[in-house]
Write an enzyme that holds these catalytic residues in place. Structure first.
Site, PDB file in Angstrom:
ATOM      1  N   ASP A  80      34.649  39.147  36.362  1.00  0.00           N
ATOM      2  CA  ASP A  80      36.114  38.804  35.737  1.00  0.00           C
ATOM      3  C   ASP A  80      36.904  39.954  35.916  1.00  0.00           C
ATOM      4  O   ASP A  80      36.599  40.926  35.290  1.00  0.00           O
ATOM      5  CB  ASP A  80      36.044  38.071  34.642  1.00  0.00           C
ATOM      6  CG  ASP A  80      37.131  37.712  34.036  1.00  0.00           C
ATOM      7  OD1 ASP A  80      37.331  36.203  33.841  1.00  0.00           O
ATOM      8  OD2 ASP A  80      38.237  38.351  33.981  1.00  0.00           O
TER       9      ASP A  80
ATOM     10  N   ASN B 252      49.589  41.074  36.457  1.00  0.00           N
ATOM     11  CA  ASN B 252      50.519  39.831  36.904  1.00  0.00           C
ATOM     12  C   ASN B 252      52.289  40.017  36.094  1.00  0.00           C
ATOM     13  O   ASN B 252      53.096  40.072  36.840  1.00  0.00           O
ATOM     14  CB  ASN B 252      50.018  38.337  36.561  1.00  0.00           C
ATOM     15  CG  ASN B 252      49.214  38.033  37.566  1.00  0.00           C
ATOM     16  OD1 ASN B 252      49.562  38.370  38.918  1.00  0.00           O
ATOM     17  ND2 ASN B 252      48.344  37.014  37.229  1.00  0.00           N
TER      18      ASN B 252
ATOM     19  N   ASP C  11      47.924  38.414  43.768  1.00  0.00           N
ATOM     20  CA  ASP C  11      47.427  37.806  44.827  1.00  0.00           C
ATOM     21  C   ASP C  11      46.576  38.915  45.693  1.00  0.00           C
ATOM     22  O   ASP C  11      45.478  38.675  46.109  1.00  0.00           O
ATOM     23  CB  ASP C  11      48.287  36.962  45.690  1.00  0.00           C
ATOM     24  CG  ASP C  11      48.421  35.718  44.870  1.00  0.00           C
ATOM     25  OD1 ASP C  11      48.096  35.529  43.850  1.00  0.00           O
ATOM     26  OD2 ASP C  11      49.461  34.914  45.401  1.00  0.00           O
TER      27      ASP C  11
ATOM     28  N   GLU D  10      40.766  34.517  38.382  1.00  0.00           N
ATOM     29  CA  GLU D  10      40.486  35.857  38.571  1.00  0.00           C
ATOM     30  C   GLU D  10      38.891  36.137  38.405  1.00  0.00           C
ATOM     31  O   GLU D  10      38.558  37.271  38.030  1.00  0.00           O
ATOM     32  CB  GLU D  10      41.187  36.972  38.097  1.00  0.00           C
ATOM     33  CG  GLU D  10      42.070  36.307  36.624  1.00  0.00           C
ATOM     34  CD  GLU D  10      40.912  36.363  35.348  1.00  0.00           C
ATOM     35  OE1 GLU D  10      40.190  35.250  34.966  1.00  0.00           O
ATOM     36  OE2 GLU D  10      40.621  37.252  34.757  1.00  0.00           O
TER      37      GLU D  10
HETATM   38  P1  GH3 Z   1      40.341  39.509  30.418  1.00  0.00           P
HETATM   39  O1  GH3 Z   1      40.217  40.956  30.602  1.00  0.00           O
HETATM   40  O2  GH3 Z   1      39.895  39.334  28.896  1.00  0.00           O
HETATM   41  O3  GH3 Z   1      39.671  39.077  31.550  1.00  0.00           O
HETATM   42  O4  GH3 Z   1      41.923  39.362  30.404  1.00  0.00           O
HETATM   43  P2  GH3 Z   1      42.673  38.509  31.413  1.00  0.00           P
HETATM   44  O5  GH3 Z   1      44.207  38.905  31.643  1.00  0.00           O
HETATM   45  O6  GH3 Z   1      42.071  39.221  33.128  1.00  0.00           O
HETATM   46  O7  GH3 Z   1      42.190  37.039  31.246  1.00  0.00           O
HETATM   47  P3  GH3 Z   1      43.070  35.853  31.157  1.00  0.00           P
HETATM   48  O8  GH3 Z   1      42.233  34.737  31.475  1.00  0.00           O
HETATM   49  O9  GH3 Z   1      43.953  35.768  29.902  1.00  0.00           O
HETATM   50  O10 GH3 Z   1      44.056  35.745  32.460  1.00  0.00           O
HETATM   51  C1  GH3 Z   1      43.873  35.678  33.338  1.00  0.00           C
HETATM   52  C2  GH3 Z   1      45.153  35.705  34.502  1.00  0.00           C
HETATM   53  O11 GH3 Z   1      44.443  35.592  35.885  1.00  0.00           O
HETATM   54  C3  GH3 Z   1      46.086  34.547  34.377  1.00  0.00           C
HETATM   55  C4  GH3 Z   1      46.340  34.099  35.399  1.00  0.00           C
HETATM   56  O12 GH3 Z   1      47.686  33.954  35.486  1.00  0.00           O
HETATM   57  C5  GH3 Z   1      45.588  34.990  36.558  1.00  0.00           C
HETATM   58  N1  GH3 Z   1      45.415  34.317  37.872  1.00  0.00           N
HETATM   59  C6  GH3 Z   1      44.402  33.380  37.803  1.00  0.00           C
HETATM   60  N2  GH3 Z   1      44.387  33.018  39.267  1.00  0.00           N
HETATM   61  C7  GH3 Z   1      45.377  34.055  39.712  1.00  0.00           C
HETATM   62  C8  GH3 Z   1      45.740  33.800  41.276  1.00  0.00           C
HETATM   63  O13 GH3 Z   1      45.445  32.984  42.113  1.00  0.00           O
HETATM   64  N3  GH3 Z   1      46.784  34.650  41.511  1.00  0.00           N
HETATM   65  C9  GH3 Z   1      47.260  35.485  40.548  1.00  0.00           C
HETATM   66  N4  GH3 Z   1      48.278  36.440  40.753  1.00  0.00           N
HETATM   67  N5  GH3 Z   1      46.907  35.393  39.448  1.00  0.00           N
HETATM   68  C10 GH3 Z   1      45.878  34.673  38.916  1.00  0.00           C
HETATM   69 MG    MG Z   2      40.228  38.436  33.353  1.00  0.00          MG
HETATM   70 MG    MG Z   3      39.097  34.890  33.330  1.00  0.00          MG
END
Ligand code: GH3
Ligand code: MG
Ligand code: MG
Length: 338
Positions: free
Chosen positions: A210, A218, A227, A254
């Site tokens: 992760d 982002n 992305d 992610e």
């Molecule tokens: P942690 O270290 O605890 O994992 O924090 P985090 O911010 O990585 O975790 P969180 O689950 O809060 O956020 C995940 C983020 O990943 C939010 C979401 O918008 C982003 N995300 C998920 N899929 C995609 C994608 O396909 N593209 C982009 N640009 N962002 C994505």
């Molecule tokens: Mg994360």
């Molecule tokens: Mg996550």
């Protein structure tokens, strides 16, 4: 020939319209002239002739007639021999041949059929009868050409369909953003490797990866940059894999998953540490995150698959370990304790 398949369009079969094409092989210009006149006012019939029998074979190959009118007695060449030779050549092997003979002899007729002729007419034939026979034999031959053409089209369509299916299957297993395996492929692979590990009593490892603080990335740089970052992370993980059976997949958002068949806990941990190091080494700025650059955390779980457990247990073990890695400060791997 039949219509080519336009890119992206449905392949459509349009049979070629073949014209009746007569080739007369006769050394006597008088006969040529008489036959030419009999066919002259027929819009659907093309008339060609050769008076030199030595050119007959070449002419038949080049012209592709739908029927040959063949004289028997010509200087230096035997009409029966010529019929045999038409039959030996690929392009004229099945072209109907009507013998045009001066003699009305059953023996000659029988011999003509024996060497491959399709019909026998005595010179000079009646105009109506000649037209009827020319049309009848040409029609049968044209049907044959159209049937061959339809089969060829069918074979090519089937081949194209099979190729398209393979391509579709490949695409259906890939994540469109990162180009690595998608969740569906991950699920299939994990189930398959679980079975295999159970049969062979070999350890199966799973890494759940992760990206750390990715929401902040982002928020800082926007989703397009996010992305691109996911693509880079996927490439790092793919590059770390060593065996053909290892699989890196996008698990969702992610999060990524790496399936490592026939790999024990120590081996899996080593690979997890390598992925983490290589991603941090890219030094992709993530200024508001714990470590200042893009990092990831990994939960590692290893099972020797058995009937007492399931792939879901392996995932749950890796997930719990991942949670531990986040709690321990991120940018690290934690192995599940069995
Ligand atoms: P942690 O270290 O605890 O994992 O924090 P985090 O911010 O990585 O975790 P969180 O689950 O809060 O956020 C995940 C983020 O990943 C939010 C979401 O918008 C982003 N995300 C998920 N899929 C995609 C994608 O396909 N593209 C982009 N640009 N962002 C994505
Ligand atoms: Mg994360
Ligand atoms: Mg996550």
């Amino acid at each position: 020939m039949y219509q080519a398949v336009a890119a992206g369009a449905e392949p459509e079969y349009k049979p070629t319209k073949f014209k009746v094409r007569v080739l007369l092989v006769d050394d006597q210009l008088l006969v040529v002239e008489a036959v030419r006149r009999m066919l002259a006012d027929q819009a659907d019939i093309e008339f060609h002739f050769v008076t030199d029998p030595n050119q007959a074979l070449d002419c038949a190959q080049r012209l592709q007639p739908t029927v040959i009118l063949q004289d028997l007695v010509m200087p230096g060449v035997d009409g029966f021999d010529l019929i045999r030779r038409y039959r030996e050549q690929q392009n004229s092997a099945h072209v109907p041949v009507i013998v045009l003979s001066a003699k009305d002899e059953p023996k000659l007729k029988a011999h003509g059929f024996a060497v491959g002729a399709n019909d026998y007419l005595v010179k000079l034939p009646d105009r109506l009868e000649l037209l009827a026979r020319v049309r009848y034999h040409s029609g049968a031959y044209i049907s044959r050409l159209q049937r061959d053409e339809a089969f060829k089209f069918l074979r090519e369509s089937q081949k194209q369909l099979a190729e398209a299916n393979i391509e579709l299957q490949k695409l259906a297993a890939l994540d469109s953003l990162t180009g690595i395996a998608n969740r569906r492929r991950f699920d299939e692979t994990l189930a398959h490797e679980w079975q295999r590990g159970q049969r062979e009593r070999r350890p199966l490892s799973l890494l759940l990866c992760d990206i750390d603080c990715f929401k902040l990335y982002n928020d800082t740089f926007g989703h397009l940059a996010g992305d691109l970052c996911l693509k880079k992370a996927a490439a790092v993980m793919t590059a770390c894999l060593k065996r053909p059976a290892d699989l890196a997949a996008r698990y969702g958002g992610e999060e990524f998953a790496i399936v490592l068949p026939d790999t024990d806990a120590a081996g899996a941990r080593q690979l997890a540490d390598e992925c983490i190091r290589n991603l941090a080494d890219l030094a992709i700025d993530n200024p508001r995150s714990d470590h200042g650059v893009v990092t990831m955390s990994i939960g590692v779980a290893t099972f020797v698959p058995s009937v007492d457990a399931s792939p879901a247990d392996l995932i749950a073990g890796a997930d719990k370990a991942l949670y531990g890695a986040k709690g321990d400060g991120r940018n690290r791997a934690v192995s599940a304790v069995e």
